[in-house]
Structure formats: structure tokens, C-alpha cells
Design a protein around this motif. Sequence first.
Motif, short mmCIF file in Angstrom:
data_model
loop_
_atom_site.label_atom_id
_atom_site.label_comp_id
_atom_site.label_asym_id
_atom_site.label_seq_id
_atom_site.Cartn_x
_atom_site.Cartn_y
_atom_site.Cartn_z
N SER A 119 0.82 -1.20 0.00
CA SER A 119 0.00 0.00 0.00
C SER A 119 0.86 1.26 0.00
CB SER A 119 -0.93 0.00 1.22
OG SER A 119 -1.75 1.14 1.25
N HIS A 129 -4.37 0.45 -5.29
CA HIS A 129 -4.33 -0.79 -4.51
C HIS A 129 -5.74 -1.13 -4.08
CE1 HIS A 129 -2.90 -3.04 -0.65
NE2 HIS A 129 -3.24 -3.87 -1.62
N ASN A 131 -7.36 -3.77 -2.08
CA ASN A 131 -7.03 -4.89 -1.21
C ASN A 131 -8.26 -5.74 -0.96
OD1 ASN A 131 -6.49 -6.43 1.40
ND2 ASN A 131 -4.49 -5.67 0.76
N LEU A 139 -5.18 -0.59 7.33
CA LEU A 139 -5.22 -0.14 5.93
C LEU A 139 -6.17 1.03 5.74
CD1 LEU A 139 -5.14 -3.62 4.17
CD2 LEU A 139 -3.44 -1.81 3.86
N THR A 148 -5.52 3.60 -1.84
CA THR A 148 -5.90 2.26 -1.38
C THR A 148 -7.38 2.19 -1.00
OG1 THR A 148 -3.67 1.78 -0.55
CG2 THR A 148 -5.49 0.52 0.43
N HIS A 150 -10.01 -0.83 0.76
CA HIS A 150 -10.04 -2.12 1.45
C HIS A 150 -11.43 -2.70 1.33
CE1 HIS A 150 -8.63 -4.42 5.33
NE2 HIS A 150 -8.80 -5.21 4.28
#
Length: 416
Positions: A119, A129, A131, A139, A148, A150
Motif C-alpha cells: 500500500s 491498490h 485490497n 489499511l 488504497t 479495502h
Amino acid sequence: MTDRQQGIGRRAALGAGAALLAAGATGARAQQQPTLRIGFLTDLSGPYKDITGETGAICARQAIADFNAAERGLNVEVLLADHQQRPDVGVGIVREWFDRGNVDVVMDVGSSAIALAVSGLVAERNKVHLNTGAASSDLTGRACNANTIHWPYDTWSNANSTARSLLRSGGNRWFFLTADYAFGKAMQADTTRIIEAEGGQVVGTALHPFPGSTDFSSYLVNARARRANVVAFANAGTDMLNCVKQAAEFGLMRNGIRPAALVAFIQDVKSLGLETAQGLTISESFYWDLNDRTRTFTQRLKPRLTNGNMPNMDHASAYSATLHYLKVASEMGAARAKADGREVVAAMKRLPTEDDCFGAGTIRPDGRKIHPMYLFEAKKPAESSGPWDLLKLVGTTPAENAFRPLTEGGCALINI
């Protein structure tokens, strides 16, 4: 042939010609657009190869097919690599992807240690990113960044889903069997805060060495002696499976003690078998047999599943995240999407999510994808109608309550 029939024939021919020209133009646009590359970094050879692994990449490719990416003028490729559960290997692969592979998106990752490192690198290179595999709530907390998102779950959401649902059904005396490392301790701490806030009690805890523990009998005897009615396994993988097997051997379920795996997947239940797993509770944000849409998705995916696996929440998130990314990339255009990862992520946050795996959802400013969380219980053998008919729904946490409050995570983005 009548004049009217001749007119219809001419119009049909003109229509067919226009369609062919449109198809040719779409194909030309796809050839002119730069290729969007998704790097799927996962476990292909280790203990989590079925929980993440190749099935996640299959789901990402299913999203590309369902989106009709080529017909929309997008060239999309999925690259697959094995991080071997090693941060140095994972980061090395991602650097190579960025330096020589022209990769735009890193997906899955799985291991929290690798995910946090990746990340940071993604933010440095201004990539994306998504995830869809790691558990760490950091995160979207202290380690959050503008590149990022999540997706399926995190340590906080699983602790919240499991604890609140079991507390509502009378599970008010908890014993923790916890792996002695950062992940296990974080899971226990998150769950304990919820238990105590809701009036429950932690009656005991035991730390076991990580990795490689095989004998949990003394801990389980201790849990029974302390009159716990929930034994929570704050571990994962082989340790968790061994805990459940030994809990069944000691007859904990027969004595009214509910086993709760704080991080587990349908693959774990399949591995244990229902004779052993029956009564075990797990939290997931997706189950293939949850509703008509999840069943439709799974049937559509099955022809691609040559590895005999079935999708779990990590796999479903690979589908959902890829589909949402493609919606944004299609609107922005591939060249623009490749140029600025932060702009892509910002657009993904603005656009509501919608897919067969999770239904309607949103993405918060801290990068947390929001949807309901579900508590499932492993069925008794007599309740199952097939090899993957393993779980029954026993509790639902609505989307608005399923994840850590935005103000409690410490993400710097919410002050921007």
C-alpha cells in the motif's frame, strides 16, 4: 415481395451494416486505448492458496467478461504472481510490475504485512491498490492513503460481527485462545472492547505460540473450567483448524460452549467437515447461497472454476472491486486512468458500488468499502444438501454498523 417487405429488408440490411460498423469502431477504439493491467498478488502455493489464490484471479477475469470490457473500448489484462507469504518477495514483484510491467492496479495481496508494505509503495508510485484479501484494519486507519481501498472485511468488522451477534443470543462469557503475535492480539483486543461495552465478560484468555502449535487441550480444559459459553479462536489457518478439531474431541459443543473462529472462511469449514465443524460460527460478507444474486453469480462463475474451489468473500471482492474499477476507468478513459491512481480511487469513492456479490454499497473517504457483515454457523451433517452447502445465516450486521466508525480509525484522509 411487396414494397413494404422490400422496405423492411432494406432497413434490416442497413441496420446490420450499421451494427457491423459500430462493432468495428468499438474494436478499433479498444486497439487504440492503452492496456489496463491488474496485478493479482496472492498465495498460489502456501496455506491460503484456496482462501485467496487463483480463484480470486478467476473472479477478476469474470468481472472483465461481465463488464464486456472489449466492447466498451477497454483492453484489460490480469497478471498473476505468488508472494509466497514473504513481504520482501511481494514488494519485489510489485516493484517489477511498476518498473517493467506497466501495471496499474495491485489486487488481493492477502497477508497484512505484505499489504501494508505494498500500500505504501502504491501511494509512492501513484497507482491503485484494491485490497481484497488482507485483514488489518490499519489499511483504513493509521496506514491509510489516497491510493488504497479495502474491500471485504477487516479485524474490526469480524470482531464486531461475531461478538455482537453471539452476545445477542446469550453468549456473554468469553474465553480467548489467541495466537501470540500481532494479528491474534489485535483480534482479541477488538473483540474484547465490544464484549465489555455490551455487558459481556471475558472469563479467561490463553496465548499459544505461533506458528506450529499442535496441542490446545490444556487451554480448552481451562475454558470449560471457567464456565465460558463462547470460546473465541483469535488465530487462523492450521492453528484455528486444530483448535476446532480438539474442541470437538473434548465435547465443548455438547456442553453448550459455542466455538467462534474470528477469521475463517467456507474453505475452512469444508476442510474440517461438518461432523467436526457443526456449530462453529464464522463472519463473512459473502456466501454463495446467501440470496438469488449470489447464487446467480456463482452459477455464472462455475464454468471457470477448474480448481474445484468455491468463492468466499475474498474471491467475491476481487470480482466486485474489478467491476467497480472498470466502471470508473470506462468513464475516465484508459489513458487517464493509467496516469493518476489517486484520481481513479477518488472517483471510485464517489461512485456507489453495485454488483451481484454484495448488492448496493459505498466507499468511505478512508477507503473502507461498506456493506453488511453476516454471522454464519456451520450446519449439522443432516442439514446439508451438497458438498458446499455448509453454512446457515444466524446474524446480520447492517452496513451502517458493520465497520469501525470513520472517526475512530485515525486515518488522516478524513481531515482533508
